[in-house]
Enzyme design. Structure first.
Site, PDB file in Angstrom:
ATOM      1  N   GLY A  42       0.900  -0.778   0.812  1.00 49.36           N
ATOM      2  CA  GLY A  42       0.315   0.516   0.187  1.00 49.36           C
ATOM      3  C   GLY A  42       1.250   1.528   0.232  1.00 49.36           C
ATOM      4  CG  HIS A  57       3.180  -0.042  -5.860  1.00 48.68           C
ATOM      5  ND1 HIS A  57       3.395   1.259  -4.169  1.00 48.68           N
ATOM      6  CD2 HIS A  57       4.075  -0.415  -4.684  1.00 48.68           C
ATOM      7  CE1 HIS A  57       4.085   1.366  -3.792  1.00 48.68           C
ATOM      8  NE2 HIS A  57       3.928   0.194  -3.312  1.00 48.68           N
TER       9      HIS A  57
HETATM   10  P1  AMP Z   1       5.838  -2.666  -1.581  1.00 48.72           P
HETATM   11  O1  AMP Z   1       4.505  -1.726  -1.524  1.00 48.72           O
HETATM   12  O2  AMP Z   1       7.244  -1.836  -1.145  1.00 48.72           O
HETATM   13  O3  AMP Z   1       5.793  -4.030  -0.525  1.00 48.72           O
HETATM   14  O4  AMP Z   1       5.942  -3.073  -3.124  1.00 48.72           O
HETATM   15  C1  AMP Z   1       5.094  -3.598  -3.823  1.00 48.72           C
HETATM   16  C2  AMP Z   1       5.690  -4.295  -4.695  1.00 48.72           C
HETATM   17  O5  AMP Z   1       5.920  -2.679  -5.839  1.00 48.72           O
HETATM   18  C3  AMP Z   1       7.334  -4.451  -5.557  1.00 48.72           C
HETATM   19  O6  AMP Z   1       6.989  -5.820  -6.388  1.00 48.72           O
HETATM   20  C4  AMP Z   1       8.231  -3.733  -5.564  1.00 48.72           C
HETATM   21  O7  AMP Z   1       9.395  -4.300  -6.301  1.00 48.72           O
HETATM   22  C5  AMP Z   1       7.138  -2.637  -6.814  1.00 48.72           C
HETATM   23  N1  AMP Z   1       8.050  -1.218  -6.815  1.00 48.72           N
HETATM   24  C6  AMP Z   1       8.526  -0.335  -5.099  1.00 48.72           C
HETATM   25  N2  AMP Z   1       8.903   0.648  -5.634  1.00 48.72           N
HETATM   26  C7  AMP Z   1       9.395   0.810  -6.845  1.00 48.72           C
HETATM   27  C8  AMP Z   1       9.633   1.239  -8.384  1.00 48.72           C
HETATM   28  N3  AMP Z   1       9.671   2.785  -7.561  1.00 48.72           N
HETATM   29  N4  AMP Z   1       9.158   0.343  -9.324  1.00 48.72           N
HETATM   30  C9  AMP Z   1       8.497  -0.204  -9.501  1.00 48.72           C
HETATM   31  N5  AMP Z   1       8.618  -1.053  -8.415  1.00 48.72           N
HETATM   32  C10 AMP Z   1       8.633  -0.726  -7.226  1.00 48.72           C
END
Ligand code: AMP
Length: 287
Positions: A31, A37
């Site tokens: 979230g 995301h």
């Molecule tokens: P998180 O909410 O941080 O657990 O991230 C959820 C998903 O979004 C994971 O697969 C992350 O690697 C991806 N994600 C987070 N930040 C980025 C970003 N800046 N660019 C691309 N994907 C991202």
């Protein structure tokens, strides 16, 4: 767009979708969504008929001293963003349902979790693989999308998907950055406007590494030394946790940059632990 909180309801929906022959795309998140995301939702859309986005701040991947309780949350804002990005179902399970009181079964990937993030966060990946395995079991996706931003996580989960035989097409999407290069992260919101420019130390160091490689310098010791200078110049109080040069998929360390070498680093910037990475050769910049 539909919001689902019950595991049983989510299982029933997924089963019905599969029976109708619909391809399910899954995007797991914690979230507080940003464009990084949302880019994953766009990717999932291209490969699936129905996109399920999950929001779950997973207690099992935080150590007791980490930021679980202050991790930013904005469910209302997230729902709006997911709708605009083309998500169909948002699954927001309750922690007590995912981890009932007598919970005692974990999924562990062995070797790939022993380096990099695993060194500083020894219980982290066990939490990540366990929750994603549970989400795979509940939503039964045909396609799942993860970000290169969390490079080791993406590789570890790919291994888990293969080892446990999930019939899931596995996509790793490129890192989305702010205009100035800072990798988008929910944790960026911890910075005051004064601290924020110093968070660029990771990106500047990675950019320097890539420029050195382009200029023909391939020895990682020399590149690392230069990166440490750049970090210090950008954020004098920064503390590097690690700077590593590894093969893209095996995560084996390299001393000379080759095809498919990734540089990844973790740095404490004003009390916030940031991670970032970049392919040094054989991939698009910033990927
Ligand atoms: P998180 O909410 O941080 O657990 O991230 C959820 C998903 O979004 C994971 O697969 C992350 O690697 C991806 N994600 C987070 N930040 C980025 C970003 N800046 N660019 C691309 N994907 C991202």
């Amino acid at each position: 767009m539909r919001t689902v909180r019950s595991i049983r309801t989510m299982q029933n929906i997924s089963r019905d979708l599969a029976a109708e022959g619909k391809r399910i795309g899954l995007v797991p998140t914690m979230g507080f969504l940003h464009e990084g995301h949302l880019s994953l939702i766009g990717r999932a859309r291209r490969h699936a008929d129905v996109v399920i986005v999950t929001i779950f701040v997973n207690p099992a991947q935080f150590a007791p001293h980490e930021d679980l309780n202050k991790y930013p949350r904005d469910e209302k804002g997230d729902l709006k963003k997911i709708k605009a990005a083309g998500g169909d179902i948002v699954f927001i399970p309750r922690a007590r349902d995912i981890y009932p009181e007598d919970f005692q079964t974990y999924v562990t990937v062995e070797n790939l979790t022993r380096t990099l993030e695993g060194t500083s966060r020894p219980t982290h990946f066990r939490g990540v693989t366990t929750i994603v395995a549970k989400l795979f079991n509940i939503t039964r996706p045909d396609v799942a999308v993860f970000g290169m931003k969390d490079y080791q996580q993406a590789i570890v989960l790919k291994q888990m998907t293969r080892d446990l035989g999930y019939p899931v097409k596995y996509i790793i999407a490129p890192t989305i950055r702010e205009k100035d290069g800072l990798a988008m992260s929910s944790r960026n919101r911890y910075f005051t406007p004064k601290q924020r420019p110093e968070a660029l130390c990771l990106y500047f160091a990675l950019r320097t590494a890539r420029e050195m490689v382009t200029a023909g310098i391939k020895g990682t010791a020399r590149i690392e030394k230069e990166m440490r200078e750049v970090i210090k110049a950008t954020c004098p109080t920064a503390k590097s946790d690690y700077i590593a040069f590894t093969d893209l998929t095996s995560l084996e360390p390299v001393t000379t940059v080759k095809e498919r070498t990734v540089c990844s680093l973790a740095v404490w910037v004003h009390g916030v632990r940031l991670i970032d990475n970049m392919m040094l050769s054989g991939g698009p910049p910033g990927s």
